[in-house]
Design a protein around this motif. Sequence first.
Motif, PDB file in Angstrom:
ATOM      1  N   ALA A  30       0.828  -1.203   0.000  1.00  0.00           N
ATOM      2  CA  ALA A  30       0.000   0.000   0.000  1.00  0.00           C
ATOM      3  C   ALA A  30       0.862   1.252   0.000  1.00  0.00           C
ATOM      4  O   ALA A  30       1.935   1.289   0.618  1.00  0.00           O
ATOM      5  N   VAL A  31       0.363   2.259  -0.684  1.00  0.00           N
ATOM      6  CA  VAL A  31       0.954   3.596  -0.586  1.00  0.00           C
ATOM      7  C   VAL A  31       0.623   4.130   0.801  1.00  0.00           C
ATOM      8  O   VAL A  31      -0.482   3.912   1.320  1.00  0.00           O
ATOM      9  N   SER A  32       1.565   4.812   1.434  1.00  0.00           N
ATOM     10  CA  SER A  32       1.326   5.262   2.800  1.00  0.00           C
ATOM     11  C   SER A  32       1.985   6.603   3.073  1.00  0.00           C
ATOM     12  O   SER A  32       3.013   6.948   2.473  1.00  0.00           O
ATOM     13  N   ALA A  33       1.361   7.361   3.977  1.00  0.00           N
ATOM     14  CA  ALA A  33       1.912   8.630   4.447  1.00  0.00           C
ATOM     15  C   ALA A  33       1.612   8.746   5.930  1.00  0.00           C
ATOM     16  O   ALA A  33       0.756   8.033   6.472  1.00  0.00           O
ATOM     17  N   GLY A  34       2.316   9.639   6.605  1.00  0.00           N
ATOM     18  CA  GLY A  34       2.109   9.816   8.035  1.00  0.00           C
ATOM     19  C   GLY A  34       2.285  11.252   8.462  1.00  0.00           C
ATOM     20  O   GLY A  34       3.003  12.023   7.826  1.00  0.00           O
ATOM     21  N   VAL A  35       1.609  11.613   9.537  1.00  0.00           N
ATOM     22  CA  VAL A  35       1.799  12.900  10.204  1.00  0.00           C
ATOM     23  C   VAL A  35       2.060  12.589  11.669  1.00  0.00           C
ATOM     24  O   VAL A  35       1.393  11.749  12.267  1.00  0.00           O
ATOM     25  N   PHE A  36       3.027  13.302  12.267  1.00  0.00           N
ATOM     26  CA  PHE A  36       3.525  12.907  13.582  1.00  0.00           C
ATOM     27  C   PHE A  36       3.609  14.097  14.529  1.00  0.00           C
ATOM     28  O   PHE A  36       3.572  15.252  14.115  1.00  0.00           O
ATOM     29  N   THR A  37       3.762  13.772  15.818  1.00  0.00           N
ATOM     30  CA  THR A  37       3.969  14.798  16.822  1.00  0.00           C
ATOM     31  C   THR A  37       5.137  15.704  16.439  1.00  0.00           C
ATOM     32  O   THR A  37       6.101  15.256  15.804  1.00  0.00           O
ATOM     33  N   THR A  38       5.046  16.976  16.843  1.00  0.00           N
ATOM     34  CA  THR A  38       6.171  17.891  16.637  1.00  0.00           C
ATOM     35  C   THR A  38       6.950  18.107  17.933  1.00  0.00           C
ATOM     36  O   THR A  38       7.819  18.967  18.003  1.00  0.00           O
ATOM     37  N   MET A  50       1.318  18.336  24.583  1.00  0.00           N
ATOM     38  CA  MET A  50       1.674  17.602  23.364  1.00  0.00           C
ATOM     39  C   MET A  50       2.449  16.342  23.706  1.00  0.00           C
ATOM     40  O   MET A  50       3.442  16.387  24.424  1.00  0.00           O
ATOM     41  N   SER A  51       2.005  15.221  23.182  1.00  0.00           N
ATOM     42  CA  SER A  51       2.583  13.926  23.518  1.00  0.00           C
ATOM     43  C   SER A  51       3.842  13.617  22.717  1.00  0.00           C
ATOM     44  O   SER A  51       4.206  14.305  21.770  1.00  0.00           O
ATOM     45  N   THR A  52       4.455  12.508  23.118  1.00  0.00           N
ATOM     46  CA  THR A  52       5.653  12.009  22.444  1.00  0.00           C
ATOM     47  C   THR A  52       5.327  11.031  21.324  1.00  0.00           C
ATOM     48  O   THR A  52       6.204  10.661  20.545  1.00  0.00           O
ATOM     49  N   SER A  53       4.075  10.562  21.262  1.00  0.00           N
ATOM     50  CA  SER A  53       3.789   9.375  20.462  1.00  0.00           C
ATOM     51  C   SER A  53       2.808   9.566  19.331  1.00  0.00           C
ATOM     52  O   SER A  53       2.618   8.659  18.516  1.00  0.00           O
TER      53      SER A  53
END
Length: 405
Positions: free
Chosen positions: A40-48, A226-229
Amino acid sequence: MLESKQTATLPSGFQTSGTTCGIKASGKPDLALFVSDTPAVSAGVFTTNRVVGAPVTICKERVPASSIRAVIINSGNANACTGNQGLDDARAMTARVAEALGCNAEDILVCSTGIIGVNLPMDVITAGIPKAVDALAPSDDAFKAAATAMMTTDTFAKQFTASVGMSSGAVKIAGVAKGAAMIAPNMATMLSVIMTDAALTAEQCDDLLKHCVERTFNSISVDGHMSTSDTVLLLANGAADAAPADDNDFQTLRDGLQQVCEELATSIIRDAEGADHFITIDVEGFETRDAAFKVAKEIAESALVKTAITGNDPNWGRITSAAGYAGIDFDTVHLSLTINNTVVFKDGAPANFDEAELSAQMKSERDVYLRLVLSGGPASGKESVCFWTSDLTQEYVRLNSDYTT
């Protein structure tokens, strides 16, 4: 055409499972697995947050990508602030899943949620992964089980499915999320996996996810911490054999994804720890979206605003003053505020309203609606933002003061 589904159904070509491997002392489910039958094509957005969990580091190395097969998630332990051992453990989790699925470890993504600063019990996780693979199924029950296994202090599983009709055919978008506290924009102690059987490029996947996260998961706050995870992942496997053919299709698909993200994000606020009220904040009439966002965020994270709403107190002064320290150069004379559609502040001056009646309404209803409008002067324009938050109660304090002890 967009059609929401009350029953959370997986898109074509996906399987999930939710099992218990023994991380949680309670014996509750703690291992969730999401698998695409094909790459699968995949993307992610994460904590800053600069302090991040090991799984965030691993995922950021691996997406955007076009060959992702699975996401493995454990709850009960965040694998954050665990040094090189934490990174080794996160990689080992992906390698174990890859071995069971017959693919490369780099094609597996990993998330963890729970207590910070404790090493993962890798013996139980390693033993549990094959059981999670054996339990995989494309059923609604298996999807619910995966959503449940992600939970920590959540009181209910959060999942939603939308069907989208494009010119090339119909596709499904389905997502799960977990989160109830340590919630703040960019993002929170929140995990979400969203799956679609639409065919997308890695660039399209990345663009769609960032646009929708900005307007949903990044527009919620429980406590401003704001979390770490926090991680949101989007997987598109193309199993429906339908791709956006033009701008209209792309917009339709984006609307569908945003609906799924909004349903999941607002369900986190509705499940906020100890909350009595679900608060929607509309900020309108600003020159830029960023300005409106800053104002909304300050209101949402003000302890004084949140406690006033806990006490069913329509204390509009706290709301307008929070807007005033957001760093936006507006003129108060053009500012107006309504609470539950009652005008309490108009063009920079108090409005006449029945305070006791409005307080009684706030007490009787869980939902509170704040609408702040700038109608002219400096910083005014046509941009708006919708933001969601919760009130702050004694129960929230109890839950979080007892969290590790």
